[in-house]
Write an enzyme that holds these catalytic residues in place. Sequence first.
Site, PDB file in Angstrom:
ATOM      1  N   GLU A 107       0.935  -1.259  -0.341  1.00  0.00           N
ATOM      2  CA  GLU A 107      -0.446   0.389  -0.223  1.00  0.00           C
ATOM      3  C   GLU A 107       0.441   1.365   0.057  1.00  0.00           C
ATOM      4  O   GLU A 107       0.665   2.018  -0.545  1.00  0.00           O
ATOM      5  CB  GLU A 107      -1.085  -0.190   0.867  1.00  0.00           C
ATOM      6  N   SER A 413     -39.360 -21.514 -21.466  1.00  0.00           N
ATOM      7  CA  SER A 413     -40.871 -20.881 -21.705  1.00  0.00           C
ATOM      8  C   SER A 413     -41.016 -19.996 -20.642  1.00  0.00           C
ATOM      9  O   SER A 413     -42.306 -19.176 -21.128  1.00  0.00           O
ATOM     10  CB  SER A 413     -41.569 -22.133 -22.083  1.00  0.00           C
TER      11      SER A 413
END
Length: 797
Positions: A107, A413
């Site tokens: 970092e 469907s």
Amino acid sequence: MAKQKKKKKRRGFRLFVKIQLVLIVLVLAGLAFYFFGGYAKKISDLKSDAYDKVHSATDETFRSSQTSLVYDTNGTLISVLKGEKDMYYLEYEEIPSDVCSAIISIEDKKFYQHHGVDFKGILRAVKAMIENGRVTQGASTITQQLARNIFLTQEKTWERKIEEIFIATEMERLYTKNQILEYYLNNIYFGNGYYGIQAASKGYFNTEVKNLDLSQIAFLCAIPNRPTLYDPVTHIDNTIKRRNRILNQMKEDGKISAEVCKQAKEETITLNRPTSVKNNYVETYTYYCATRALMAQEGFEFKNTFQSATEKERYEEEYDDMYETCNKKLYTAGYRIYTSIDLNMQQELQSSIDTALEKYTEVNDEGIYTLQSAGVCMDNQTGYVKAIVGGRSQEYNGYTINRAYKSFRQPGSAIKPLLVYTPVLERSYTPDSIVVDEPIEDGPSNSDGSFSGSMTLRSAVERSKNTIAWKLLEELTPETGLEYLEKMNFSKLDENDKRPASALGGFTNGVSPLEMAAGYATIENDGYYREPTCILKITDSSGEKILSTKQEETAVYKENASRMMTDILKGVLTNGTGRGLALDGMPCAGKTGTTNENKDGWFVGYTRYYTTSVWVGYDMPKKLSGLSGASYPGRIWKTFMQKIHEGLEPQEFLSYEPEQSKTEEAVPQENPGAETTENTTDQDQETKPIDIQGNVTEKPENKKDNKSSEDQENPSDSDNNQTDQNPTTNPDDNQQPENPTENPSDNTNQNPAENPGDNTNQTPTENPDEDTNQNRTEADTQGNPADTTGNPTEGVQ
């Protein structure tokens, strides 16, 4: 020659002087703008505010967090969210040195050299942004990140960035480096509600951080950079990759040897989460909705469609950043979150699912039932979610995926009314229009393998004729049909879905039960879509309102077309594939769906009161003999809906205005190569809604009759479901699946928590109406696209 050189020098000198004068003028103009434009005072105020923030802070500022509470529609407490920083706070001497080394290496390498701000790092980030056209490198130091997390919001404005710099430099004057590192490691967010390294260690490994080895520590330190992307629960592969990068950085920085680095990278990481982990379907969905509500309040614009892969990638990064920012607030801001969830209805839906599938006890290696179901119930009066179930209930020490809104399967469907039939009812078709069920070259057949010739559109829907849906979508065009789904925020649509097989549910990625419920609720609501959510309002701990939601309606279908569709879908439950599922004494409408080889079963239906969507299938798609939309899904739907309608006055659906029937055959003049096979994939490609069809721009004044007061209960949300039907099994005859103790497929069962997007792709060679590729994702994981080459010769209902 010499004279020419002198002239060139003089011209060069004059040009240099002019440039310098221009620069001086620009600098002076900038200074004038700075002072007289008010920026000098604004920056001075920011500096003063930064000083006050830092010097008014106490030790408690870095330790405490407020508890947020979540309530159901009746005021019953659902859950408690607390960051628990105070409980798991570690002094600097208690933090393992490997934690400090790992976080600094990845970092902020210059942490011990800079004074709060790494200006060289900022210049590098600006250079990279110019070269790449976007931000590719972070420029915030550990001190700046701490300043932002404790004292500021996450908004991206120049004022916030300037104040962040002032706060960071002031903190460096007031605190030692070790103090800053201590505060940072106890306050950074590790995802899933864990703030600080100790809370993360307890949450992911069920032990204190002092007991972790180097590989596990680097694994945890990989998360804070982007907690959503590197979430160990949903994207453990990403977390492992970043862990390895951290170990490599530590090696380059001389913190560990090459051999130690190699051993740590080869170590297998196994999560061991405590039983207190939240895995309740109501909680996970509530946190998701609350986070998105806060994002919307911050001005974030949600999207589903993109012009390019680059645009999509940028959007996802921005989405993740904002999601993480807003999600953090749920654990620290002391919110009171009020939802539309009815816990009684929630229990009824959970019980209906559990009882229907109780004979299926097979579990995978993680102890999760292999046969699963999900369901969503929405309140048609309000458009809010009332109940949401993401799977079968069971004792399981860990996280279980909420399939109701995070899993995507082929709808079969069940998609026809949304994609094909309601749109064509807007275009001169009526329930009595004559259509022709006949063979289509390179097209689908029907589930029974026969063709019935001329019939009404109503009959075609009731009998779920694949050929009719295929031809009508070709006539409508797949692009037009998909625009309806896009407007209803179906999030995983793909460019490859622009094909006739989509009429039968043949999608690349699939749909979710939540999306299907919201789609059918749109038909019931006279064609007006309301985005599903369960958040009514959020207040602070003192009752001051932070936000409240309002269900805005978007016109998708015409009113008359929607009412005609409802009238047709009523017949599905009395004369068609869903006969026998009608509710006792309560008008209702719905549609079945089943995918190839009975891998997915769907039933979506509604009354004037509620819309409920139900999906049943395996997490890793495989055949279940006898599964159809009318079997388990239909029975779950009927059991649940029958229960929640007890005591409610029967409400008839509103009638439609008769139109002149289209008597000519609904066969397109051209049939340009009905595609032979429609590929469905596991990829989770996000698309966003777009506006379609401006035919209906205003809500009709006479849109709906007022419903009875009994109908005005808590709003409910819909869930994502997919329904495809078996080409060889008639979904009308509610067949029982085979012996529940046997495994009807040799597909390997996998834990959806570990690999929720890795589903088996199948080709629609038997039934193009039933897409077998099912995408089951925990977040936005992508699977492998299916390569279908078979000829669709059998259909589904």
